[in-house]
Motif scaffolding. Structure first.
Motif: not given
Length: 378
Positions: A249-260
């Motif tokens: 949530i803190k890193i991948a979500e805003p960075s577009g690096l979360r699979v979803t």
């Protein structure tokens, strides 16, 4: 006589080690934990009860005292600023907010007991992981109508950040000429102060009915933690869940690096977007995990694995260095996401390595099972 006692102790210890080995081979985490507890009791080493007591007395309570003190300082600075909204006083109240927010980040991982529902009903401390992002439109509507800061996404430390940091100095000072805005800020901080006071109240050692006794007496009649293993599992679960929050949530979500989110970047989801302290907050989060290790967790883990602790320390250090490097190169997390995608991914990978180390080797060494506890704060 002395030789006989030594041999007796040796054979008994060897017996427990044999039991321990059998538990490992059968891959039954709960059996392993129970046997480790027997070894602890017999040899009177650093036990689970010792760990829970040290974390309570030397980490959680001092951190909450520090947080409460920082919120009090924020309250004082806000009162001065609302009385005289000038450049000097705005800088003072902004700095007071930063110190309070950093104090919270260092203990943010401990989302259980009084920090968790039903104790913390209004969630005034839930800044990022459960109340973010705030709703500026609703906040402004409440200010216009002179309503109290009650409700989802209109309270907490993030709402204070919005009021103090969203505009430049001149615009912010002009906005605070509005009495309703002053009132809203004052009530926001008072609500947070109420929550920090409640945290200390529920951890108060002078009250035998406090959560402090429930936690430190795990396995000794505690209503929340019938076994010492439950208390230990609470801690390990919180660490794991917080690692997930940071990574996903803190890193991948805003960075577009979360699979979803299929590679779609969204810097509006960055933590503390108005004060631009997302990377600093991550460093404080890591400091909190390191402090947990220093008050006894490293010692406890080290008795069960000679190799995990040095690598855990090193990975926390390496992960912190990756955050500092990103901050030095790009200044803010928003800039890093926008222009330094590969560097963000490198930092994220270090956090992922930390998460893997904790969720596999640390948990295995402690004989734990992720997600299993009588009060896991999930």
């Amino acid at each position: 006589m002395k030789v006989t006692k030594t041999l007796s102790k040796f054979f008994i210890y060897g017996f427990y080690l044999l039991l321990y080995s059998c538990a490992v081979q059968s891959d039954k985490a709960s059996e392993k934990a129970e046997i480790l507890g027997l070894v602890d009791t017999y040899l009177k080493t650093y036990t689970t009860s010792s760990l829970l007591a040290d974390i309570s007395n030397n980490l959680i309570i001092p951190k909450y005292n520090n947080l409460d003190s920082k919120i009090s300082a924020l309250q004082t600075a806000a009162a001065t600023y609302t009385a005289t909204p000038d450049v000097t006083n705005l800088n003072l109240v902004r700095n007071a907010w930063i110190e309070a927010d950093f104090a919270y980040r260092q203990i943010e991982w401990a989302y259980f007991g009084p920090a968790y529902i039903p104790y913390n009903v209004y969630l005034y401390l839930d800044s990022f992981s459960r109340a973010f992002p705030i709703d500026p439109t609703s906040i402004e509507s409440k200010i216009t109508s002179n309503l109290a800061p009650n409700g989802l996404r209109v309270d907490g430390l993030d709402a204070v950040e919005y009021l103090l940091f969203k505009d430049n100095v001149g615009t912010t000072n002009t906005a605070f000429a509005d009495t309703n805005r002053k009132t809203y800020l004052t009530k926001l901080i008072q609500d947070i102060k109420t929550q920090t006071s409640l945290l200390l109240f529920h951890w108060d050692k002078s009250r035998t009915s406090s959560f402090y006794y429930s936690f430190t007496n795990a396995g000794k009649g505690s209503r929340d933690y019938p076994n010492t293993k439950d208390g230990l599992t609470e801690l390990t679960n919180q660490i794991v869940f917080f690692c997930n929050t940071i990574v996903d949530i803190k890193i991948a979500e805003p960075s577009g690096l979360r699979v979803t989110n299929l590679g779609v970047k969204d810097i509006t989801k960055v933590e503390t977007p108005y004060a631009n302290l997302s990377l600093d907050s991550l460093l404080q989060n890591l400091q909190g995990l390191s402090d947990l290790g220093d008050v006894g967790f490293y010692r406890f883990l080290g008795l069960r694995s000679e190799t995990v602790v040095p690598r855990l320390k090193e990975q926390i250090k390496t992960t912190s260095a990756s955050v500092t490097s990103l901050k030095t190169k790009y200044g803010t997390f928003q800039n890093a996401i926008t222009t330094g995608g590969s560097d963000v991914e490198l930092m994220l990978n270090e956090f992922k390595k930390l998460r893997v180390l904790i969720t596999t080797e640390v948990i295995s060494s402690l004989g734990g099972t992720i997600g299993v506890s009588s009060n896991d704060g999930d």
